[in-house]
Design a protein around this motif. Structure first.
Motif, PDB file in Angstrom:
ATOM      1  N   GLU A 105      18.144  17.449 -29.623  1.00 41.66           N
ATOM      2  CA  GLU A 105      19.261  18.299 -29.217  1.00 41.66           C
ATOM      3  C   GLU A 105      20.561  17.508 -29.055  1.00 41.66           C
ATOM      4  O   GLU A 105      21.639  18.072 -29.155  1.00 41.66           O
ATOM      5  CB  GLU A 105      18.898  19.022 -27.915  1.00 41.66           C
ATOM      6  CG  GLU A 105      17.818  20.066 -28.150  1.00 41.66           C
ATOM      7  CD  GLU A 105      17.226  20.639 -26.870  1.00 41.66           C
ATOM      8  OE1 GLU A 105      16.556  21.676 -26.963  1.00 41.66           O
ATOM      9  OE2 GLU A 105      17.400  20.054 -25.789  1.00 41.66           O
ATOM     10  N   PRO A 109      24.128  18.659 -32.711  1.00 41.43           N
ATOM     11  CA  PRO A 109      25.511  19.115 -32.872  1.00 41.43           C
ATOM     12  C   PRO A 109      26.347  18.250 -33.817  1.00 41.43           C
ATOM     13  O   PRO A 109      27.406  18.686 -34.257  1.00 41.43           O
ATOM     14  CB  PRO A 109      26.092  19.034 -31.455  1.00 41.43           C
ATOM     15  CG  PRO A 109      25.037  18.579 -30.559  1.00 41.43           C
ATOM     16  CD  PRO A 109      23.805  18.318 -31.317  1.00 41.43           C
ATOM     17  N   THR A 197      26.743  15.386 -25.769  1.00 41.89           N
ATOM     18  CA  THR A 197      25.628  16.101 -26.399  1.00 41.89           C
ATOM     19  C   THR A 197      24.309  15.887 -25.664  1.00 41.89           C
ATOM     20  O   THR A 197      23.323  16.547 -25.968  1.00 41.89           O
ATOM     21  CB  THR A 197      25.458  15.701 -27.872  1.00 41.89           C
ATOM     22  OG1 THR A 197      25.093  14.321 -27.932  1.00 41.89           O
ATOM     23  CG2 THR A 197      26.727  15.922 -28.655  1.00 41.89           C
TER      24      THR A 197
ATOM     25  N   ASP B 216      25.281  28.206 -27.037  1.00 37.21           N
ATOM     26  CA  ASP B 216      25.301  26.966 -27.822  1.00 37.21           C
ATOM     27  C   ASP B 216      24.684  25.797 -27.065  1.00 37.21           C
ATOM     28  O   ASP B 216      24.148  24.876 -27.660  1.00 37.21           O
ATOM     29  CB  ASP B 216      26.744  26.568 -28.175  1.00 37.21           C
ATOM     30  CG  ASP B 216      27.468  27.691 -28.873  1.00 37.21           C
ATOM     31  OD1 ASP B 216      26.886  28.249 -29.809  1.00 37.21           O
ATOM     32  OD2 ASP B 216      28.601  28.019 -28.471  1.00 37.21           O
ATOM     33  N   ALA B 217      24.843  25.806 -25.761  1.00 36.88           N
ATOM     34  CA  ALA B 217      24.337  24.689 -24.974  1.00 36.88           C
ATOM     35  C   ALA B 217      24.037  25.157 -23.561  1.00 36.88           C
ATOM     36  O   ALA B 217      24.510  26.207 -23.135  1.00 36.88           O
ATOM     37  CB  ALA B 217      25.349  23.553 -24.943  1.00 36.88           C
ATOM     38  N   ARG B 218      23.220  24.356 -22.875  1.00 34.82           N
ATOM     39  CA  ARG B 218      22.799  24.718 -21.526  1.00 34.82           C
ATOM     40  C   ARG B 218      22.915  23.490 -20.636  1.00 34.82           C
ATOM     41  O   ARG B 218      22.680  22.368 -21.089  1.00 34.82           O
ATOM     42  CB  ARG B 218      21.338  25.167 -21.601  1.00 34.82           C
ATOM     43  CG  ARG B 218      20.767  25.732 -20.312  1.00 34.82           C
ATOM     44  CD  ARG B 218      19.259  25.832 -20.419  1.00 34.82           C
ATOM     45  NE  ARG B 218      18.688  24.499 -20.343  1.00 34.82           N
ATOM     46  CZ  ARG B 218      17.596  24.122 -20.996  1.00 34.82           C
ATOM     47  NH1 ARG B 218      16.949  24.938 -21.768  1.00 34.82           N
ATOM     48  NH2 ARG B 218      17.143  22.889 -20.867  1.00 34.82           N
ATOM     49  N   LYS B 234      20.692  18.622 -19.734  1.00 35.23           N
ATOM     50  CA  LYS B 234      21.390  19.405 -20.756  1.00 35.23           C
ATOM     51  C   LYS B 234      20.332  19.870 -21.747  1.00 35.23           C
ATOM     52  O   LYS B 234      19.386  19.134 -22.035  1.00 35.23           O
ATOM     53  CB  LYS B 234      22.449  18.531 -21.440  1.00 35.23           C
ATOM     54  CG  LYS B 234      23.233  19.249 -22.523  1.00 35.23           C
ATOM     55  CD  LYS B 234      23.004  18.609 -23.874  1.00 35.23           C
ATOM     56  CE  LYS B 234      23.434  19.517 -25.000  1.00 35.23           C
ATOM     57  NZ  LYS B 234      22.908  19.046 -26.295  1.00 35.23           N
ATOM     58  N   GLY B 238      24.171  21.409 -29.047  1.00 33.10           N
ATOM     59  CA  GLY B 238      25.466  21.917 -28.598  1.00 33.10           C
ATOM     60  C   GLY B 238      26.051  20.857 -27.712  1.00 33.10           C
ATOM     61  O   GLY B 238      25.388  19.861 -27.432  1.00 33.10           O
ATOM     62  N   TYR B 239      27.307  21.044 -27.306  1.00 41.21           N
ATOM     63  CA  TYR B 239      27.945  19.986 -26.530  1.00 41.21           C
ATOM     64  C   TYR B 239      28.786  20.550 -25.406  1.00 41.21           C
ATOM     65  O   TYR B 239      29.061  21.746 -25.353  1.00 41.21           O
ATOM     66  CB  TYR B 239      28.827  19.122 -27.445  1.00 41.21           C
ATOM     67  CG  TYR B 239      29.873  19.935 -28.189  1.00 41.21           C
ATOM     68  CD1 TYR B 239      31.048  20.323 -27.554  1.00 41.21           C
ATOM     69  CD2 TYR B 239      29.670  20.327 -29.509  1.00 41.21           C
ATOM     70  CE1 TYR B 239      31.984  21.088 -28.210  1.00 41.21           C
ATOM     71  CE2 TYR B 239      30.607  21.100 -30.178  1.00 41.21           C
ATOM     72  CZ  TYR B 239      31.761  21.471 -29.521  1.00 41.21           C
ATOM     73  OH  TYR B 239      32.689  22.248 -30.165  1.00 41.21           O
TER      74      TYR B 239
END
Lengths: 243, 268
Positions: A105, A109, A197, B216-218, B234, B238-239
């Protein structure tokens, strides 16, 4: 297991390996070390020795895993049984499964996965020797391996940890500091735009300390980014000379 | 876990349009939780248990206490184990079999919050140093996946721990003799996990199942009773920008108070 009786930070502000609080361990990166892989990299950060290899984009196995709109990114982080003090069983542990997920993950991105629908890109990370901060070093190495494989990306991903040891905010924790310190916070980012990220933390810190750790970790990332870029460029210079 | 539901482009657009006006598809504003309901002592056979409803999410946590061996590096402390089961009836995205990466991540994030905040006084769970200690098993069952499993699970785990009863015992030689009566599990801290989602450039608290599909991200931040941060995770490719992370840490700290008050009042 190593247990330190000595203080983790001396009165002069030096750490167990003689570093100052804001110093990185020596980082050495080599690119293209696995012949069969489409891309690969080897990183040494302190006593960490880690290999990353990338295969793909290639046909997806098993086929029903294929995604119609983008490439399937898979990542396997694995520690060799001899990489730590007490032999680690080679079967994937819960920690390794979680790390495989967060590393994937962290890299996702940066990649234009939509360029390669119905294919898979596989990242294999093998920790040959562990010395704290393996997930960060793995991300740094895996990102160069992806670049070496020629997979289009927005930026390279680079990772570095900051933490709290004996009340001090420090950069790039080693194994002893990680185990006996108060907090460890790995962070991965795409330095060009400062996009984070990966962010994890365990320990206990105040909001203020957290802010300091964030800034320090990003500073560390920027330092490693320079080494990462240099390593990647140097392989291409070599290639040109050979031609 | 991501594609447990399909969202049409129309729905996606509608959700984004609403977010730009500071509203969400279920009527909440950006930094509100869905309705939370906590029931405790729902399983009599368990030493402690709690069921948490967070909107459509339904999570059951049970605590069992056993006697086992300590880890060699901490011979004077009890052992904590957190496990989660994403059972197939809770969502079409869950599959039978051993815990997958999502279940493992969920368990480890909950575990980290409890462990790092030292919520359980593990030193008090030592029976014979190096030989016998109490092992606290927290098992979390997701009964319905309605989004934000992390916060619901962490809440259920804490609520279950708060009403966990240990039997009284005395040592006869090296054997435990169980006596009448119970004592509460020694709890020192109350960690609360607060999870945010990033949809486009909007940060939302407590994403629902629909929102998780377009997220997109958590980012999950766990806050202890003294407002310190004890765990961060995280998730999803995603960022976040530095500013977003800073803002999230601040909001998490405020929101954790609300939730902590709620758990403590339910677990009196």
């Amino acid at each position: 297991m190593e247990k330190s009786e000595k203080p983790l930070i001396t009165e002069d502000g030096l750490r167990t390996d003689g570093r100052g609080p804001r110093d990185l361990r020596p980082v050495k990166i080599e690119v293209g070390v696995v012949k069969n892989a489409d891309g690969s990299a080897y990183i040494e950060q302190g006593k960490n020795k880690i290999l990353a290899a990338v295969y793909g984009p290639s046909e997806v196995h098993p086929r029903h895993f294929a995604l119609q709109d983008r490439a399937l990114l898979r990542c396997k982080y694995h520690m060799a049984p001899f990489s730590v003090q007490d032999r680690k069983s080679p079967a994937p542990s819960r920690r390794e499964i979680e790390l495989s997920k967060v590393i994937r993950e962290a890299l996702e991105p940066s990649l234009f996965l939509e360029y390669y629908p119905r294919t898979s890109i596989d990242i294999f990370i093998e920790v040959l020797q562990a010395d704290g901060g393996t997930r960060c070093a793995s991300i740094t190495a895996a990102s160069i391996a992806l670049a070496d494989a020629g997979i289009p990306m927005r930026d390279m991903v680079v990772a570095c940890a900051a933490g709290k040891v004996d009340g001090h905010i420090v950069l790039d924790l080693n194994d002893i500091e990680d185990k006996n310190g108060e907090a460890d916070m790995p962070l991965a980012m795409m330095p060009n735009k400062g996009l984070i990220t990966l962010l994890q933390m365990d320990g206990l810190v105040t909001q203020e300390e957290f802010k300091q750790m964030l800034e320090l970790a990003m500073e560390g990332c920027n330092l490693i980014y320079q080494i990462q870029k240099k390593a990647l460029k140097s392989t291409f210079i070599k290639t040109v000379e050979e031609v | 876990m991501r594609f447990s539901k399909f969202i049409t482009n129309l729905e996606r657009k509608q959700m984004l349009n609403l977010l730009s006006t500071g509203k969400r598809i279920d009527g909440r504003d950006l930094y509100s939780y869905r309705e939370i309901k906590i029931e405790t002592n729902v399983i009599e056979r368990a030493e402690g248990s709690a069921r948490v409803y967070l909107g459509d999410t339904d999570v059951l946590a049970g605590v069992k206490i056993d006697v086992g061996e300590p880890f060699p590096d901490v011979p004077n402390e009890g052992v904590l184990t957190v496990n989660t089961e994403l059972v197939p009836f809770a969502s079409p995205a869950f599959e039978p079999g051993p815990p997958d990466e999502n279940a493992i991540e969920l368990a480890r994030v909950v575990d980290r919050g409890i462990r790092e905040s030292k919520a359980i006084d593990l030193a008090k769970l030592c029976i014979i140093p190096g030989k016998k200690v109490f092992v606290v098993y927290i098992d979390i069952y997701v009964l319905n996946h309605g989004g934000n499993l992390i916060d619901a699970s962490a809440l259920a785990a804490l609520a279950a721990l708060l009403n966990t009863k240990m039997y009284n015992y005395e040592l006869v030689g090296e054997e435990l003799k169980i006596l009448a009566g119970y004592q509460p599990l020694p709890i020192k801290n109350y960690p609360i996990a607060v999870t945010f989602g990033k949809v486009s450039d909007y940060i939302i608290l407590d994403p629902s199942l629909d929102e998780e599909q377009i997220m997109d991200a958590r980012l999950t931040i766990t806050i202890d009773k003294d407002k310190r941060i004890c765990a961060i995770q995280k998730g999803i490719g995603g960022y976040f920008t530095l500013q977003q992370v800073r803002d999230i840490a601040k909001i998490a700290s405020e929101k954790s108070e609300e939730l902590r008050k709620l758990v403590l009042s339910e677990c009196k």
